[in-house]
Scaffold this motif. Structure first.
Motif, PDB file in Angstrom:
ATOM      1  N   MET A   1       6.263 -13.191  66.565  1.00 30.95           N
ATOM      2  CA  MET A   1       7.696 -13.434  66.651  1.00 30.95           C
ATOM      3  C   MET A   1       8.306 -12.712  67.859  1.00 30.95           C
ATOM      4  O   MET A   1       9.153 -13.243  68.519  1.00 30.95           O
ATOM      5  CB  MET A   1       8.348 -12.986  65.345  1.00 30.95           C
ATOM      6  N   GLN A   2       7.831 -11.503  68.102  1.00 34.84           N
ATOM      7  CA  GLN A   2       8.355 -10.716  69.208  1.00 34.84           C
ATOM      8  C   GLN A   2       8.069 -11.389  70.540  1.00 34.84           C
ATOM      9  O   GLN A   2       8.907 -11.405  71.427  1.00 34.84           O
ATOM     10  CB  GLN A   2       7.742  -9.304  69.179  1.00 34.84           C
ATOM     11  N   HIS A   3       6.877 -11.977  70.690  1.00 33.76           N
ATOM     12  CA  HIS A   3       6.499 -12.651  71.934  1.00 33.76           C
ATOM     13  C   HIS A   3       7.422 -13.840  72.202  1.00 33.76           C
ATOM     14  O   HIS A   3       7.863 -14.047  73.327  1.00 33.76           O
ATOM     15  CB  HIS A   3       5.043 -13.099  71.860  1.00 33.76           C
ATOM     16  N   THR A   4       7.723 -14.616  71.178  1.00 37.25           N
ATOM     17  CA  THR A   4       8.609 -15.770  71.328  1.00 37.25           C
ATOM     18  C   THR A   4      10.012 -15.326  71.715  1.00 37.25           C
ATOM     19  O   THR A   4      10.645 -15.939  72.570  1.00 37.25           O
ATOM     20  CB  THR A   4       8.660 -16.578  70.017  1.00 37.25           C
ATOM     21  N   THR A   5      10.486 -14.267  71.129  1.00 36.39           N
ATOM     22  CA  THR A   5      11.819 -13.768  71.435  1.00 36.39           C
ATOM     23  C   THR A   5      11.904 -13.318  72.893  1.00 36.39           C
ATOM     24  O   THR A   5      12.875 -13.624  73.585  1.00 36.39           O
ATOM     25  CB  THR A   5      12.184 -12.597  70.498  1.00 36.39           C
ATOM     26  N   GLU A   6      10.894 -12.618  73.366  1.00 35.94           N
ATOM     27  CA  GLU A   6      10.889 -12.166  74.755  1.00 35.94           C
ATOM     28  C   GLU A   6      10.803 -13.345  75.720  1.00 35.94           C
ATOM     29  O   GLU A   6      11.453 -13.355  76.764  1.00 35.94           O
ATOM     30  CB  GLU A   6       9.732 -11.192  74.995  1.00 35.94           C
ATOM     31  N   ALA A   7      10.016 -14.364  75.380  1.00 34.30           N
ATOM     32  CA  ALA A   7       9.904 -15.552  76.225  1.00 34.30           C
ATOM     33  C   ALA A   7      11.235 -16.293  76.283  1.00 34.30           C
ATOM     34  O   ALA A   7      11.638 -16.777  77.351  1.00 34.30           O
ATOM     35  CB  ALA A   7       8.809 -16.470  75.696  1.00 34.30           C
ATOM     36  N   THR A   8      11.909 -16.364  75.166  1.00 34.09           N
ATOM     37  CA  THR A   8      13.214 -17.022  75.125  1.00 34.09           C
ATOM     38  C   THR A   8      14.229 -16.258  75.965  1.00 34.09           C
ATOM     39  O   THR A   8      14.988 -16.859  76.726  1.00 34.09           O
ATOM     40  CB  THR A   8      13.710 -17.129  73.667  1.00 34.09           C
ATOM     41  N   LYS A   9      14.212 -14.943  75.834  1.00 35.30           N
ATOM     42  CA  LYS A   9      15.130 -14.124  76.634  1.00 35.30           C
ATOM     43  C   LYS A   9      14.879 -14.310  78.125  1.00 35.30           C
ATOM     44  O   LYS A   9      15.813 -14.402  78.920  1.00 35.30           O
ATOM     45  CB  LYS A   9      14.990 -12.648  76.264  1.00 35.30           C
ATOM     46  N   THR A  10      13.616 -14.369  78.506  1.00 39.82           N
ATOM     47  CA  THR A  10      13.268 -14.554  79.918  1.00 39.82           C
ATOM     48  C   THR A  10      13.752 -15.905  80.423  1.00 39.82           C
ATOM     49  O   THR A  10      14.299 -16.008  81.526  1.00 39.82           O
ATOM     50  CB  THR A  10      11.741 -14.431  80.110  1.00 39.82           C
ATOM     51  N   ALA A  11      13.583 -16.946  79.617  1.00 38.69           N
ATOM     52  CA  ALA A  11      14.034 -18.282  80.015  1.00 38.69           C
ATOM     53  C   ALA A  11      15.552 -18.328  80.152  1.00 38.69           C
ATOM     54  O   ALA A  11      16.083 -18.917  81.110  1.00 38.69           O
ATOM     55  CB  ALA A  11      13.571 -19.313  78.997  1.00 38.69           C
ATOM     56  N   ILE A  12      16.249 -17.704  79.235  1.00 36.09           N
ATOM     57  CA  ILE A  12      17.716 -17.688  79.297  1.00 36.09           C
ATOM     58  C   ILE A  12      18.182 -16.869  80.502  1.00 36.09           C
ATOM     59  O   ILE A  12      19.135 -17.248  81.186  1.00 36.09           O
ATOM     60  CB  ILE A  12      18.316 -17.160  77.981  1.00 36.09           C
ATOM     61  N   ASP A  13      17.496 -15.760  80.775  1.00 36.29           N
ATOM     62  CA  ASP A  13      17.836 -14.959  81.957  1.00 36.29           C
ATOM     63  C   ASP A  13      17.646 -15.764  83.237  1.00 36.29           C
ATOM     64  O   ASP A  13      18.474 -15.700  84.147  1.00 36.29           O
ATOM     65  CB  ASP A  13      16.990 -13.694  82.014  1.00 36.29           C
ATOM     66  N   ALA A  14      16.561 -16.526  83.316  1.00 41.86           N
ATOM     67  CA  ALA A  14      16.311 -17.352  84.504  1.00 41.86           C
ATOM     68  C   ALA A  14      17.412 -18.407  84.658  1.00 41.86           C
ATOM     69  O   ALA A  14      17.896 -18.649  85.766  1.00 41.86           O
ATOM     70  CB  ALA A  14      14.951 -18.018  84.407  1.00 41.86           C
ATOM     71  N   ALA A  15      17.805 -19.029  83.562  1.00 44.35           N
ATOM     72  CA  ALA A  15      18.882 -20.019  83.617  1.00 44.35           C
ATOM     73  C   ALA A  15      20.192 -19.368  84.043  1.00 44.35           C
ATOM     74  O   ALA A  15      20.978 -19.946  84.800  1.00 44.35           O
ATOM     75  CB  ALA A  15      19.042 -20.701  82.262  1.00 44.35           C
ATOM     76  N   SER A  16      20.417 -18.164  83.568  1.00 45.16           N
ATOM     77  CA  SER A  16      21.630 -17.439  83.937  1.00 45.16           C
ATOM     78  C   SER A  16      21.661 -17.126  85.429  1.00 45.16           C
ATOM     79  O   SER A  16      22.689 -17.308  86.090  1.00 45.16           O
ATOM     80  CB  SER A  16      21.721 -16.151  83.128  1.00 45.16           C
ATOM     81  N   VAL A  17      20.533 -16.682  85.966  1.00 47.56           N
ATOM     82  CA  VAL A  17      20.462 -16.384  87.398  1.00 47.56           C
ATOM     83  C   VAL A  17      20.693 -17.651  88.208  1.00 47.56           C
ATOM     84  O   VAL A  17      21.435 -17.653  89.195  1.00 47.56           O
ATOM     85  CB  VAL A  17      19.103 -15.741  87.756  1.00 47.56           C
ATOM     86  N   PHE A  18      20.070 -18.756  87.792  1.00 52.35           N
ATOM     87  CA  PHE A  18      20.270 -20.031  88.480  1.00 52.35           C
ATOM     88  C   PHE A  18      21.744 -20.437  88.459  1.00 52.35           C
ATOM     89  O   PHE A  18      22.290 -20.878  89.465  1.00 52.35           O
ATOM     90  CB  PHE A  18      19.418 -21.120  87.820  1.00 52.35           C
ATOM     91  N   THR A  19      22.395 -20.252  87.317  1.00 48.23           N
ATOM     92  CA  THR A  19      23.813 -20.600  87.195  1.00 48.23           C
ATOM     93  C   THR A  19      24.673 -19.745  88.115  1.00 48.23           C
ATOM     94  O   THR A  19      25.565 -20.259  88.794  1.00 48.23           O
ATOM     95  CB  THR A  19      24.282 -20.441  85.735  1.00 48.23           C
ATOM     96  N   VAL A  20      24.396 -18.465  88.159  1.00 48.44           N
ATOM     97  CA  VAL A  20      25.173 -17.562  89.022  1.00 48.44           C
ATOM     98  C   VAL A  20      24.976 -17.935  90.492  1.00 48.44           C
ATOM     99  O   VAL A  20      25.946 -18.072  91.249  1.00 48.44           O
ATOM    100  CB  VAL A  20      24.785 -16.087  88.769  1.00 48.44           C
ATOM    101  N   VAL A  21      23.728 -18.111  90.897  1.00 52.04           N
ATOM    102  CA  VAL A  21      23.454 -18.453  92.294  1.00 52.04           C
ATOM    103  C   VAL A  21      24.073 -19.811  92.634  1.00 52.04           C
ATOM    104  O   VAL A  21      24.673 -19.988  93.699  1.00 52.04           O
ATOM    105  CB  VAL A  21      21.935 -18.448  92.569  1.00 52.04           C
ATOM    106  N   GLY A  22      23.937 -20.779  91.738  1.00 59.19           N
ATOM    107  CA  GLY A  22      24.515 -22.100  91.970  1.00 59.19           C
ATOM    108  C   GLY A  22      26.024 -22.065  92.073  1.00 59.19           C
ATOM    109  O   GLY A  22      26.626 -22.731  92.923  1.00 59.19           O
ATOM    110  N   THR A  23      26.641 -21.280  91.228  1.00 55.69           N
ATOM    111  CA  THR A  23      28.095 -21.169  91.257  1.00 55.69           C
ATOM    112  C   THR A  23      28.570 -20.489  92.534  1.00 55.69           C
ATOM    113  O   THR A  23      29.521 -20.929  93.174  1.00 55.69           O
ATOM    114  CB  THR A  23      28.598 -20.386  90.032  1.00 55.69           C
ATOM    115  N   LEU A  24      27.900 -19.422  92.908  1.00 57.69           N
ATOM    116  CA  LEU A  24      28.301 -18.694  94.108  1.00 57.69           C
ATOM    117  C   LEU A  24      28.086 -19.504  95.377  1.00 57.69           C
ATOM    118  O   LEU A  24      28.818 -19.355  96.346  1.00 57.69           O
ATOM    119  CB  LEU A  24      27.549 -17.364  94.197  1.00 57.69           C
ATOM    120  N   SER A  25      27.108 -20.363  95.383  1.00 63.43           N
ATOM    121  CA  SER A  25      26.841 -21.150  96.588  1.00 63.43           C
ATOM    122  C   SER A  25      27.486 -22.531  96.539  1.00 63.43           C
ATOM    123  O   SER A  25      27.215 -23.363  97.390  1.00 63.43           O
ATOM    124  CB  SER A  25      25.331 -21.288  96.787  1.00 63.43           C
TER     125      SER A  25
END
Length: 68
Positions: A1-25
């Motif tokens: 369960m812990q592995h899935t939670t960390e993978a989900t957090k990483t995916a959401i973090d990546a989407a968040s970074v993409f959103t921030v970079v996309g918005t700023l540019s």
């Protein structure tokens, strides 16, 4: 369960970074519009009427895949 939670957090973090970079540019709105146009075109092509027009639909019970 812990592995899935960390993978989900990483995916959401990546989407968040993409959103921030996309918005700023100022890239995100045109990119979202492009994906919306493509999605709408795909959905229109999947309709029964269009499938009949291009000869890929033979009836309600039989579906002919466009990937044959």
């Amino acid at each position: 369960m812990q592995h899935t939670t960390e993978a989900t957090k990483t995916a959401i973090d990546a989407a968040s970074v993409f959103t921030v970079v996309g918005t700023l540019s100022d890239l995100l709105p045109p990119l979202a519009a492009l994906f919306t146009i493509l999605w709408t075109a795909i959905r229109i092509c999947e309709t029964e009427t269009v499938q009949k027009l291009i000869g890929k639909h033979k009836g309600k019970d039989e579906y002919i895949s466009p990937w044959r």
